[in-house]
Design an enzyme around this catalytic site. Structure first.
Site, short mmCIF file in Angstrom:
data_model
loop_
_atom_site.label_atom_id
_atom_site.label_comp_id
_atom_site.label_asym_id
_atom_site.label_seq_id
_atom_site.Cartn_x
_atom_site.Cartn_y
_atom_site.Cartn_z
N HIS A 8 0.80 -1.22 0.00
CA HIS A 8 0.00 0.00 0.00
C HIS A 8 0.83 1.26 0.00
O HIS A 8 0.30 2.35 -0.23
CB HIS A 8 -0.97 0.01 1.19
N GLY A 9 2.11 1.17 0.28
CA GLY A 9 2.93 2.36 0.25
C GLY A 9 4.30 2.06 0.83
O GLY A 9 4.44 1.22 1.72
#
Lengths: 460, 371
Positions: free
Chosen positions: A322-323
């Protein structure tokens, strides 16, 4: 380009649909490819070659695997080629700067950052193309023979930048179907889904999201406890309606083009456990990790200890996907912990106590979103302390007055009322047309005067 | 084809939205391109000229999107539709503007950063050290939320002008500060701030002017001797952002004057009355914001005014009292002020800013530069 945009709806989409519908079937996949490449290059022209390279590498890796079926060594070579290329791209563009920053801070070095913008949707399409080659390797699907058909799958603009993660096996039949791919029935449904998705994004997500942005501006530590809660509720609604709205628009557009994309969200906030939540949230991502990481690692077939280790791997990767930052890892591990506790004993208790189960689930999700959003670990712990200790700060009054109705609408639309409405009236044109018209026109009004229309997946 | 049309009849949603989408798209394509939006008081995005450089810097495509959005058919109607919807949702703000009671609009301040303001105080102190032999004054006008407090909805994120003025009071030589808070607060039942604009009204400026004249020991004009000319339907800068459908338009007023202003050798009336016919009516005062201008008055003494646009409706009151009024807008000044001060030998120097400008103004540092 993003969907919630006047240019996309009234220029890009109108032209693409028109051309797509009138050209003979054999050119339709070509139209998808060209349109998608324009769509992709629109935001970042320089990354056009990545898209082409991604298509070529996976197309030929799979061809190679198919040609050498039976020769394990050569097949593995083909598979490795695809996996290394896809993961390499993802690592290079998404994670290099994260590693450099951390090496610099731990070792005291000063390696310069690359500072390259993340190619839009890279986390989505690398997973998609990689899974295709894996599926060919596993003989789940035949290798695509036509590179245009294949590039239509890789680049297909509706799902290109924010999912759902469409597997080749989801659409390969339609890709190779000529007559009868497009039906009025599907277009009819596609229009409805697109407009509902647009409304979710523009009318609900953007409307409540502005509150969270204000809180970020004033500083997460500056808020009072009630405002912290109001803010995290607003953000929870924003990310759900933004993301699921985007997926719904994608599914709708897919139907208009004649494809059935998998469902990506199924009322996640009505869940009665975190285990259930992750069956309802970003379903195509969870399935991807299940199919291509968890099960190959042995899943639950090798004993509880091994299962928990497998879960740890999956949730670490999910978080990091997600990041590229510590808080995303923390977020993944947070869910790993909750899921493990539920697996070991909590789930049975939750099943017997639905009301506390819902409260616990929603609380856990809200805390999860704080971890997810607040990159700075100091600010994050400050905010969590605010949430759980009654303390003063900027009061909630003004924001409550401004956002009460929007938040209420958001909460109502997070429940099964929406699906019940859909099931009951989806074929009732007397109700559907006015409702859709209102949503469509209002969304356009909000897009024309767009003071707040963020694209929140830029880190994915 | 015939079969398709026959089939389509079964899908009214497809027909309806197909027609709606393509009608809007085609009508929009052929609708005339406007250069300016009167409603928003801004220039609209022009169709960008293609260049490879812009394309590769990702500057070209966003302009195309802005162009489409800015020129979308019936743009103003869509904006009103959004405003009505927002109002139904109970929203009391839009686009950086907070709504107050009775149609008042204020600038939204979610947080306030005071660093620049504190630097600006330092610049003024440094300036005063060099010019301690002259009469220097600082008049920082509170903006509407600081004075019209009962028009501000409880808890609204607006500027705290008292914080700024208290800080300035503590950190600046008290003999130079002209605090107009009290005089303005005494007149809150009068029309001293525009509802839709960020300026004070000419009447508000008048009270501040009276206070200034008293501070420097001059006689101010009596209010009863003034005749205010009124211009209806003034929609100001805040409305240009908020575009709320239920706006209450303002009445702009000015006092008649035949004084002339000299801007770069061009001499004209101090009022540019053509502006009264367009949206940005406040720009009539002192013909907008000239970089440097001179007004010859009918009184005695020379004054230098370093100012923002709050001074524009303030200055006309001074014309009868001064021989010469020179105004300087620091944004456009690229020469040392001291040489002007020496050359003109000003009797008074006045800093006139509103608190919101003073909070973030980055040009005040120039008052100590280039000398």
């Amino acid at each position: 380009m993003i969907f919630s945009n006047i240019f996309f709806i009234f220029r890009f989409l109108t032209i693409v649909l028109f051309v797509y519908y009138i050209v003979p079937y054999k050119y339709k996949n070509g139209v998808i490819t060209i349109a998608s490449l324009i769509f992709y290059s629109w935001g970042e022209v320089k990354y056009f070659p990545i898209m082409i390279a991604s298509t070529i590498v996976d197309f030929f890796s799979s061809q190679y695997i198919e040609k050498n079926r039976g020769n394990k060594k050569k097949m593995k070579r083909g598979l490795a080629c695809s996996v290394i290329f896809n993961l390499g791209c993802l690592m290079f563009f998404k994670y290099t700067d994260f590693f450099i920053t951390n090496i610099n801070s731990f070792a005291g070095t000063s390696i310069p950052l690359l500072n390259i913008p993340l190619p839009l949707g890279i986390s989505f399409y690398t997973f998609q193309t990689m899974s295709y080659t894996i599926d060919v390797y596993r003989e789940k699907v035949p290798a695509e023979k036509n590179i245009i058909n294949f590039s239509a799958f890789v680049t297909m603009f509706p799902q290109l930048i924010a999912g759902p993660i469409v597997l080749y096996s989801d659409i390969n039949e339609k890709l190779n179907t000529h007559e009868g791919r497009i039906t009025l029935d599907a277009i009819n449904e596609g229009i409805k889904l697109f407009i509902f998705g647009l409304g979710k994004k523009v009318l609900i997500a953007n409307n409540v999201g502005a509150l969270w942005t204000d809180i970020e501006t004033m500083g997460f530590a500056a808020v009072s406890t009630p405002l912290a809660w109001l803010g995290i509720i607003a953000y929870s609604l924003q990310i759900y309606f933004d993301f699921s709205g985007y997926s719904l628009m994608a599914i709708g557009l897919g139907k208009m083009l004649g494809f059935d994309f998998p469902m990506n969200f199924n009322l996640p906030y009505i869940s009665k456990s975190i285990t259930e939540f992750w069956r309802r949230w970003h379903i195509t991502l969870s399935s991807w990790f299940r199919e291509y990481v968890y099960i190959p690692l042995g899943g639950n077939r090798k004993g509880l200890k091994r299962q928990i280790l497998n879960m740890l791997v999956v949730w670490f990767l999910t978080g990091f996907w997600h990041g590229a930052d510590w808080n995303f890892m923390l977020w993944g591990l947070y869910y790993f912990l909750l899921l493990t506790v539920e697996k070991i004993f909590l789930l049975d208790w939750l099943k017997k106590h639905p009301v506390p189960a819902r409260v616990y689930t929603l609380l856990a999700i809200a805390v999860g979103w704080a971890i997810f959003y607040i990159t700075d670990l100091g600010a994050l712990s400050g905010f969590i302390v605010k949430m759980f200790s009654l303390s003063g700060g900027v009061s909630a009054g003004y924001y409550l007055r401004n956002y009460f109705v929007s938040i209420l609408i958001g909460i109502l639309c997070s429940t099964s009322l929406t699906t019940k409405f859909w099931e009951k009236y989806k074929n009732n044109n007397l109700i559907m047309i006015p409702v859709l018209t209102a949503i469509f026109l209002l969304s356009i009004a909000y897009l024309v005067d767009s003071t707040y229309n963020p694209f929140i997946y830029f880190r994915f | 084809m015939k079969k398709l049309i026959e089939n389509l009849k079964k899908y009214p949603v497809v027909i309806f939205f197909g027609v709606l989408l393509y009608t809007l798209a085609i009508m929009d394509l052929f609708s005339p391109v406007q250069e300016r939006s009167e409603l928003e008081n801004r220039s609209l995005q022009t169709f960008p000229k293609f260049s490879w450089e812009q394309l590769f810097n990702n500057e070209y495509t966003p302009k195309i999107e802005d162009f489409t959005e800015d020129h979308f058919i019936k743009r103003d109607t869509w904006i009103s539709l959004k405003s009505i919807s927002e109002s139904l949702l109970g929203k009391k703000e839009n686009n950086g503007v907070v709504y107050g009671e009775d149609g008042y609009l204020f600038t939204k301040f979610v947080t306030t950063d005071y660093t620049q303001m504190k630097k600006n105080v330092g610049y003024i102190n440094k300036f005063m050290e060099r010019h301690s032999d002259r009469k220097v004054s600082v008049l920082l006008a509170p903006t509407a939320p600081g004075v019209m407090t009962d028009k501000v909805l409880n808890g609204s994120p607006v500027i705290d002008t008292d914080y700024i003025l208290d800080y300035v009071t503590e950190n600046i030589d008290s003999s130079v500060l002209v605090d107009v808070r009290q005089v303005l607060s005494q007149h809150t039942d009068e029309y001293i701030y525009y509802r839709t604009d960020h300026h004070w009204t000419t009447l508000g400026a008048f009270y501040a002017y009276s206070e200034y004249m008293e501070t420097v020991g001059r006689d101010a004009i009596e209010k009863d001797n003034l005749e205010f000319v009124e211009v209806e339907n003034f929609l100001g800068t805040h409305y240009s952002k908020s575009k709320n459908y239920d706006v209450k338009a303002d009445v702009l007023s000015y006092i008649e004057s035949d004084a002339q202003i000299d801007i770069n050798g061009e001499i004209n009336s101090i009022y540019e009355k053509e502006k009264l016919d367009v949206r940005d009516k406040y720009a009539m005062f002192l013909r907008g914001n000239p970089g440097k201008a001179t007004i010859k008055g009918n009184g005695t003494g020379k004054i230098m005014i370093l100012k923002d646009s709050y001074a524009n409706c303030f200055v006309p009151f001074m014309i009868d009292s001064y021989e010469q009024i020179d105004i300087y807008d620091m944004r456009y000044i690229t020469m040392g002020l001291d040489q002007f001060i020496e050359a003109e030998n000003y009797d008074e120097i006045l800093f006139l800013y509103n608190c919101e400008t003073f909070l973030s103004d980055k040009d005040l540092m120039k008052i100590n530069m280039f000398n």
